[in-house]
Write a protein that holds these residues in place. Structure first.
Motif, mmCIF file in Angstrom:
data_model
loop_
_atom_site.group_PDB
_atom_site.id
_atom_site.type_symbol
_atom_site.label_atom_id
_atom_site.label_comp_id
_atom_site.label_asym_id
_atom_site.label_seq_id
_atom_site.Cartn_x
_atom_site.Cartn_y
_atom_site.Cartn_z
ATOM 1 N N PHE A 74 7.295 9.238 -5.623
ATOM 2 C CA PHE A 74 6.507 8.014 -5.795
ATOM 3 C C PHE A 74 7.070 6.936 -4.873
ATOM 4 O O PHE A 74 8.202 6.491 -5.060
ATOM 5 C CB PHE A 74 6.538 7.573 -7.255
ATOM 6 C CG PHE A 74 6.115 8.665 -8.212
ATOM 7 C CD1 PHE A 74 4.988 9.445 -7.944
ATOM 8 C CD2 PHE A 74 6.848 8.933 -9.362
ATOM 9 C CE1 PHE A 74 4.595 10.455 -8.816
ATOM 10 C CE2 PHE A 74 6.457 9.939 -10.237
ATOM 11 C CZ PHE A 74 5.332 10.699 -9.962
ATOM 12 N N PRO A 75 6.287 6.507 -3.877
ATOM 13 C CA PRO A 75 6.854 5.672 -2.816
ATOM 14 C C PRO A 75 7.241 4.267 -3.273
ATOM 15 O O PRO A 75 8.112 3.653 -2.664
ATOM 16 C CB PRO A 75 5.718 5.600 -1.782
ATOM 17 C CG PRO A 75 4.477 5.886 -2.540
ATOM 18 C CD PRO A 75 4.867 6.791 -3.676
ATOM 19 N N HIS A 76 6.607 3.784 -4.351
ATOM 20 C CA HIS A 76 6.878 2.416 -4.778
ATOM 21 C C HIS A 76 8.036 2.342 -5.766
ATOM 22 O O HIS A 76 8.427 1.261 -6.185
ATOM 23 C CB HIS A 76 5.623 1.810 -5.405
ATOM 24 C CG HIS A 76 5.111 2.597 -6.579
ATOM 25 N ND1 HIS A 76 4.664 3.895 -6.461
ATOM 26 C CD2 HIS A 76 5.003 2.275 -7.889
ATOM 27 C CE1 HIS A 76 4.289 4.328 -7.654
ATOM 28 N NE2 HIS A 76 4.485 3.374 -8.534
ATOM 29 N N PHE A 133 11.219 9.025 -14.259
ATOM 30 C CA PHE A 133 9.805 8.861 -14.629
ATOM 31 C C PHE A 133 9.410 9.713 -15.840
ATOM 32 O O PHE A 133 8.781 9.233 -16.787
ATOM 33 C CB PHE A 133 8.889 9.175 -13.444
ATOM 34 C CG PHE A 133 7.444 8.900 -13.719
ATOM 35 C CD1 PHE A 133 6.940 7.619 -13.625
ATOM 36 C CD2 PHE A 133 6.571 9.925 -14.107
ATOM 37 C CE1 PHE A 133 5.602 7.346 -13.901
ATOM 38 C CE2 PHE A 133 5.235 9.657 -14.382
ATOM 39 C CZ PHE A 133 4.759 8.373 -14.279
ATOM 40 N N LYS A 151 10.849 8.357 -18.982
ATOM 41 C CA LYS A 151 10.136 7.151 -19.408
ATOM 42 C C LYS A 151 8.856 7.543 -20.150
ATOM 43 O O LYS A 151 8.520 6.958 -21.178
ATOM 44 C CB LYS A 151 9.805 6.322 -18.170
ATOM 45 C CG LYS A 151 9.278 4.941 -18.460
ATOM 46 C CD LYS A 151 9.143 4.154 -17.160
ATOM 47 C CE LYS A 151 8.198 2.981 -17.340
ATOM 48 N NZ LYS A 151 7.837 2.373 -16.051
ATOM 49 N N MET A 152 8.171 8.577 -19.625
ATOM 50 C CA MET A 152 6.945 9.038 -20.285
ATOM 51 C C MET A 152 7.255 9.617 -21.656
ATOM 52 O O MET A 152 6.411 9.628 -22.542
ATOM 53 C CB MET A 152 6.238 10.095 -19.429
ATOM 54 C CG MET A 152 5.647 9.569 -18.139
ATOM 55 S SD MET A 152 4.413 8.283 -18.406
ATOM 56 C CE MET A 152 5.228 6.862 -17.704
ATOM 57 N N LYS A 157 -1.747 6.841 -17.927
ATOM 58 C CA LYS A 157 -0.399 6.412 -17.524
ATOM 59 C C LYS A 157 -0.159 6.728 -16.052
ATOM 60 O O LYS A 157 0.436 5.932 -15.330
ATOM 61 C CB LYS A 157 0.662 7.113 -18.391
ATOM 62 C CG LYS A 157 0.712 6.637 -19.826
ATOM 63 C CD LYS A 157 1.657 5.456 -19.957
ATOM 64 C CE LYS A 157 1.571 4.777 -21.322
ATOM 65 N NZ LYS A 157 2.170 5.549 -22.398
ATOM 66 N N TYR A 198 0.875 3.692 -13.747
ATOM 67 C CA TYR A 198 2.233 3.618 -13.213
ATOM 68 C C TYR A 198 2.352 4.102 -11.774
ATOM 69 O O TYR A 198 3.307 3.773 -11.087
ATOM 70 C CB TYR A 198 3.199 4.427 -14.091
ATOM 71 C CG TYR A 198 3.480 3.790 -15.418
ATOM 72 C CD1 TYR A 198 4.146 2.574 -15.485
ATOM 73 C CD2 TYR A 198 3.086 4.389 -16.603
ATOM 74 C CE1 TYR A 198 4.418 1.966 -16.700
ATOM 75 C CE2 TYR A 198 3.340 3.806 -17.828
ATOM 76 C CZ TYR A 198 4.011 2.591 -17.866
ATOM 77 O OH TYR A 198 4.269 1.995 -19.057
ATOM 78 N N ILE A 199 1.421 4.956 -11.355
ATOM 79 C CA ILE A 199 1.569 5.546 -10.012
ATOM 80 C C ILE A 199 0.467 5.096 -9.057
ATOM 81 O O ILE A 199 0.726 4.439 -8.050
ATOM 82 C CB ILE A 199 1.592 7.088 -10.091
ATOM 83 C CG1 ILE A 199 2.716 7.557 -11.026
ATOM 84 C CG2 ILE A 199 1.745 7.704 -8.697
ATOM 85 C CD1 ILE A 199 4.110 7.101 -10.646
ATOM 86 N N PRO A 244 -0.147 0.974 -8.691
ATOM 87 C CA PRO A 244 0.848 0.301 -7.844
ATOM 88 C C PRO A 244 0.797 0.753 -6.382
ATOM 89 O O PRO A 244 1.016 -0.047 -5.488
ATOM 90 C CB PRO A 244 2.189 0.701 -8.474
ATOM 91 C CG PRO A 244 1.880 1.181 -9.829
ATOM 92 C CD PRO A 244 0.481 1.683 -9.830
ATOM 93 N N MET A 245 0.492 2.033 -6.182
ATOM 94 C CA MET A 245 0.425 2.506 -4.793
ATOM 95 C C MET A 245 -0.731 1.853 -4.037
ATOM 96 O O MET A 245 -0.722 1.787 -2.814
ATOM 97 C CB MET A 245 0.270 4.033 -4.765
ATOM 98 C CG MET A 245 1.585 4.774 -4.995
ATOM 99 S SD MET A 245 1.367 6.573 -5.021
ATOM 100 C CE MET A 245 1.216 6.914 -3.267
#
Lengths: 348, 255
Positions: free
Chosen positions: A84-86, A95, A98-99, B168, B172-173, B176-177
């Motif tokens: 995930f780049p961000h 991750f 967290k899930m 989710k 979350y992914i 934001p991307m």
């Protein structure tokens, strides 16, 4: 334990056709096949990422066929990492935790331990785009392993890496597997990777699982024509076989007769490995051998080994060491004698 | 070839650039200050920015899910849905205004229902927002849709295997991307909403937005009266764009 029963999926003109196999607890299973064989599709089907037309998928006695991916408890690693780049490396690894709504302390603890195991502790606060290929794949592995998956699915995880990193990481993947005793399915098109890593290898071609066996079985005794060709039998010919006193005599293009063991007669394909061909400058006399006289028509330096192409009526390949190459003083067009055992000839 | 391309390119570049520069050049600083202090001007600019911001916020709330579905899912008549989203961009703006009027006017199907709850669209800021949203939301949806399409679906898949439900994984992914494009889409949409005149004036002559005020003063007092207002609007718009671009650029560098 993972079991796949009659898995079928059609997409346009490609079909994963009735795939069935079972992998026991802790097994490292490699699915080997050329590109376009359906390897990725098979893994994505097992993970629940793509829908299947029919079949059953069972993980540790639980039928997950109709479960969405998030309920399958699977670790998935793609060839090109898909970090995930961000998110930072730490957030990437954490991750899945967290899930699962773990507490912050437990999340940090498990993330850090996993990072340490994979040697990426110093990268935890970095963003993925600042990492090297090898580092990225370590993060992807850590992210998949930290959730303690029941099955680890690896889709050509080393293909995007350079040779040196590939070797190191290959050995590490096997070590991680042995440490966690996690059921692993690893797909690759690389025969060496398959041979080195696998407890068992399955050969996948054009959506069909052709055979499944130990690396020795697959490499030394392939039961399928495609397998023989794909795992590196360069000497593969069509011929006509007749049985004489329990020995097959195979006529290759009316040029030479090769002896082999087996039952199959009529039109057959035979294969033998270049390493099994003995090359000599003097006649070889042995009753149990296929012995021929021939002429070198091509030579290729492969480092420690020399690969010879020899015309014995038909062109065959032989591999000899550089040392014997020099000792025999071989040159292009040199006359040589070759022999190979009847038992090293596979008949399909 | 390069010379002729550069010449042709320069001509259109100047064509796009010169009018803006010229209007600023012909504005006397004194008149500029006067316009800036004119309460009606201040109010109209504030109103335009404010209503356009609400139109953009609505485009974000309703347009983001649509953009995601269009980018990720295949469904029957998808191409038709796609084309329908383009229609507001293609329509003459007065036509758009009339079309909205038939729907949101007091006797229109939606206007009739909402007016019984006290929400009116004729000469209210609701009318302005509706008109602005109609012409600007397509820009937002198209921009964001394209950005979702560029995100490899495997990011979603990996998130799913790690235990994320579809919502989710999106939150979350993928969302934001797509932040960068969402901001770009908002700027485009907001700017388009501010600039809308034709559709707005048909639904709401009052309260007066900046483009309507400029038109009104042009008709009543002539060119010289509106040049300073035009310049004020240009300067404020450019400043806001510069700030947003700067924030965005900083965001990209940090990534």
């Amino acid at each position: 334990m993972i079991e796949v029963r009659h898995l079928t999926r059609s997409v346009k003109n490609f079909k994963l056709n009735d795939i069935s196999f079972m992998s026991e607890d802790g097994e490292f299973l490699v699915i080997l096949g050329p590109s376009g064989a359906g390897k990725t599709m098979l893994l994505e089907s097992i993970a629940g990422i793509v829908p299947i037309d029919s079949g059953t998928i069972i993980i540790n006695n639980r039928d997950v066929t109709f479960e969405p991916p998030e309920n399958r408890n699977i670790g998935f690693v793609y060839q090109d990492f898909i970090l995930f780049p961000h998110l930072t490396v730490r957030e990437n690894i954490a991750f899945g935790l967290k899930m699962r709504k773990l507490s912050k302390d437990e999340m940090d603890d498990r993330t850090e331990k996993m990072a340490e195991l994979l040697g990426i502790s110093h990268l935890l606060d970095r963003k993925p785009h600042t990492l090297s290929g090898g580092e990225k794949q370590r993060v992807a592995l850590a992210r998949a392993l930290v959730i303690q998956p029941e099955v680890l699915l690896l889709d050509e995880p080393l293909s995007a890496l350079d040779t040196r990193v590939r070797k190191t990481l290959r050995d590490e993947i096997r070590k991680l597997h042995d440490r966690f005793k996690i059921n692993t399915i690893y797909v690759t098109h690389d025969q060496i990777e398959a041979y080195v890593l696998a407890d068992r290898i399955g050969i996948l071609n054009e959506g069909e699982l052709l055979e499944l066996g130990t690396p020795q079985e697959i490499f030394q005794n392939p039961s399928h024509k495609f397998t023989a060709k794909f795992v590196g039998f360069d000497n593969i010919f069509r011929g006509y076989a007749k049985s004489e006193n329990g020995i097959l005599k195979i006529n290759l293009e009316n040029k030479i007769i090769v002896e082999a063991f087996g039952e199959k007669t009529g039109n057959v394909t035979i294969a033998f490995r270049p390493e099994d061909v003995l090359v000599s400058t003097k006649p070889i006399s042995s009753s149990a051998r296929n012995t021929f006289e021939g002429k070198i028509i091509d030579m290729k330096d492969e480092g420690a080994l020399i690969r010879l192409k020899i015309d014995i009526g038909i062109p065959i390949y032989a591999v000899i060491t550089k040392k014997s190459f020099v000792e025999m003083d071989l040159k292009s067009k040199s006359k040589v004698f070759v022999s190979f055992k009847a038992s090293s000839v596979r008949v399909f | 070839m390069l010379i002729s391309f550069m010449t042709l390119g320069l001509i259109i570049f100047l064509f796009l650039f010169l009018p803006v520069v010229n209007v600023l050049l012909v504005t006397s600083p004194h008149a500029f200050i006067d316009a800036l202090l004119d309460y009606e001007v201040q109010y109209s600019i504030f109103l335009s920015f404010y209503t356009a911001a609400i139109a953009t916020l609505l485009a974000f709330i309703f347009g983001t899910p649509l953009a995601y579905i269009l980018a990720r899912k295949d469904f029957p008549l998808k191409r038709i849905v796609d084309s329908i989203i383009d229609i507001p961009i293609l329509l003459p703006h007065t036509v758009a205004g009339i079309a909205l009027l038939t729907l949101f006017g007091e006797s229109g199907p939606i206007g009739a229902i909402l007016s019984s709850y006290g929400i009116h669209f004729i000469d209210t800021i609701f009318g302005i927002i509706v008109a602005q949203m109609f012409v600007s939301a397509p820009f937002y949806i198209k921009t964001v849709r394209e950005s979702f399409q560029e995100i490899d679906p495997r990011y979603h898949h990996v998130a799913r295997t790690l235990g994320a439900k579809p919502s989710k994984a999106f939150l979350y992914i993928e969302l934001p991307m797509a932040t960068h494009s969402i901001i770009t889409g908002c700027i485009l949409s907001w700017a388009r909403a501010i600039s809308e005149f034709g559709a707005v004036i048909i639904l709401a002559y009052y309260p007066t937005t900046a483009p309507v005020l400029i038109y009104k003063r042009f008709i009543l007092f002539g060119l010289s009266a509106v040049i300073p207002i035009t310049s004020v609007l240009i300067v404020i718009t450019l400043i806001i764009f510069a700030i947003v671009k700067y924030i965005q650029l900083k965001g990209t560098k940090e990534e």
